[in-house]
Design an enzyme around this catalytic site. Structure first.
Site, PDB file in Angstrom:
ATOM      1  N   HIS A  83      62.336  45.453  72.131  1.00  0.00           N
ATOM      2  CA  HIS A  83      61.746  46.467  70.802  1.00  0.00           C
ATOM      3  C   HIS A  83      62.842  47.455  70.592  1.00  0.00           C
ATOM      4  CE1 HIS A  83      59.814  49.932  69.281  1.00  0.00           C
ATOM      5  NE2 HIS A  83      59.648  49.425  68.361  1.00  0.00           N
ATOM      6  N   HIS A 140      67.489  54.253  64.916  1.00  0.00           N
ATOM      7  CA  HIS A 140      65.795  54.558  65.205  1.00  0.00           C
ATOM      8  C   HIS A 140      65.915  56.162  65.344  1.00  0.00           C
ATOM      9  CE1 HIS A 140      62.307  54.561  68.272  1.00  0.00           C
ATOM     10  NE2 HIS A 140      61.979  54.405  67.270  1.00  0.00           N
TER      11      HIS A 140
END
Length: 336
Positions: free
Chosen positions: A40, A117
């Site tokens: 992930h 992110h």
């Protein structure tokens, strides 16, 4: 109950060629009916601590980071990093699904694309695609799924640029979406890369792009609540083709305030014992409650990758599977 914090890092180098070592009885089963380990937010191991905050983040986060960077930036980094292994190390460890969150920096006149992110990476997308290609050339029977997602700041021109790069780098290794992706078929045609692309308009233009792969994201802070969510999704029934069950926990503002000295890594490592038990109970296959890709954070810790790979030993295909190009609806399971 969540287990004690485990800080050791166990990187397994024995899974670099696990697909080529699967028994022949599994070669004619589509990859979306096998168990595949994934990571992930694959690229967060190289987040740039000096980069601007992503335009996707709230204005409050941007404002706090602007006026209190010494306080806010370390917190952002502690809760943004989800992996510590490089992309090559992840592939060598056995990961076959890479979660690429791609973005273009605001006010950047160049065509450079980064991973993101909360903040952007130090590396550009193109360099990582070349790194993946280099690894694939050394592992000609391994297949990798690249999930291209997010696309923060990408306009039509930048999408064209990214897709052109993907085609230029991987060329004939790209598997068209009209192919049933069994290992036997992939090997026969030299296909090693499946690219899913989270932009419908672009997918329709290019046969080398696959539709976005559904990701079961629990958005939970507790292991118990995450497992409940995943079990509920299973009862609703798996998608027909590729999909991801995410075993990654997700922090929220309340959790961060209650754990001011914590981090996503600490949160994740505490959850591993319970998640390990859940993973080992799963079955790959086409049936309603079967799994396909399982993606997690900090994949070098624990035996996550090995546990997912070993789920494939539960598959017991029919004897005439080799004669059925899409003989996936009759897969049975061997006893545990």
């Amino acid at each position: 109950m969540e287990g004690p914090l485990q800080t050791s890092l166990h990187v397994c180098h024995e899974n670099g060629q696990w697909m080529s070592e699967l028994p022949e009885k599994l070669w004619d089963i589509p990859l979306y009916n096998l168990a595949l380990p994934g990571s992930h937010d694959t690229m967060t191991y190289c987040l740039d601590k000096n980069s601007a905050v992503s335009g996707n983040e709230s204005k409050l986060v941007e404002l706090l980071n602007k006026f209190m960077p010494c306080i806010v930036r370390p917190i952002i980094m502690k809760w943004s990093i989800t992996q510590v292994l490089t992309v090559t190390e992840q592939l060598e460890a056995g990961v076959r699904y890479l979660d690429f969150r791609i973005a273009h920096k605001a006010n950047d006149p160049s065509m450079n694309l980064y991973f993101v992110h909360m903040v952007y990476t130090t590396v550009v997308v193109q360099d990582i695609l070349w790194e993946v290609l280099k690894w694939l050339e050394a592992h000609p029977q391994e297949v990798v799924i690249l999930a291209c997602r997010n696309f923060d700041g990408l306009n039509k021109k930048l999408h064209c640029h990214l897709i052109a790069c993907i085609k230029e780098i991987f060329q004939c290794k790209l598997c068209p979406r009209n192919v049933v992706p069994t290992l036997r078929t992939m090997w026969q045609h030299g296909y090693q890369v499946i690219v899913s692309y989270e932009e419908v308009v672009e997918v329709e233009k290019h046969c080398e792009l696959w539709p976005a792969i559904p990701y079961w994201w629990g958005n939970r802070t507790s292991t118990h609540a995450l497992i409940q969510y995943l079990e509920r999704m299973k009862r609703m029934g798996r998608p027909e083709k590729f999909f991801v069950a995410g075993i990654n926990l997700t922090e929220n503002l309340r959790y961060i305030l209650l754990h001011p000295f914590g981090s996503l890594k600490e949160m994740t490592l505490r959850s591993l014992p319970c998640l390990k038990i859940w993973v080992r109970k799963q079955y790959p296959g086409a049936q309603k409650e079967c799994i396909n890709i399982i993606a997690g954070d900090f994949i070098g810790n624990d035996d996550f990758v090995r546990d997912v790979i070993e789920l494939n030993t539960k598959i017991n295909p029919p004897l005439d599977c080799h004669s059925k190009a899409a003989g996936t609806n009759t897969i049975s399971f061997s006893a545990l």
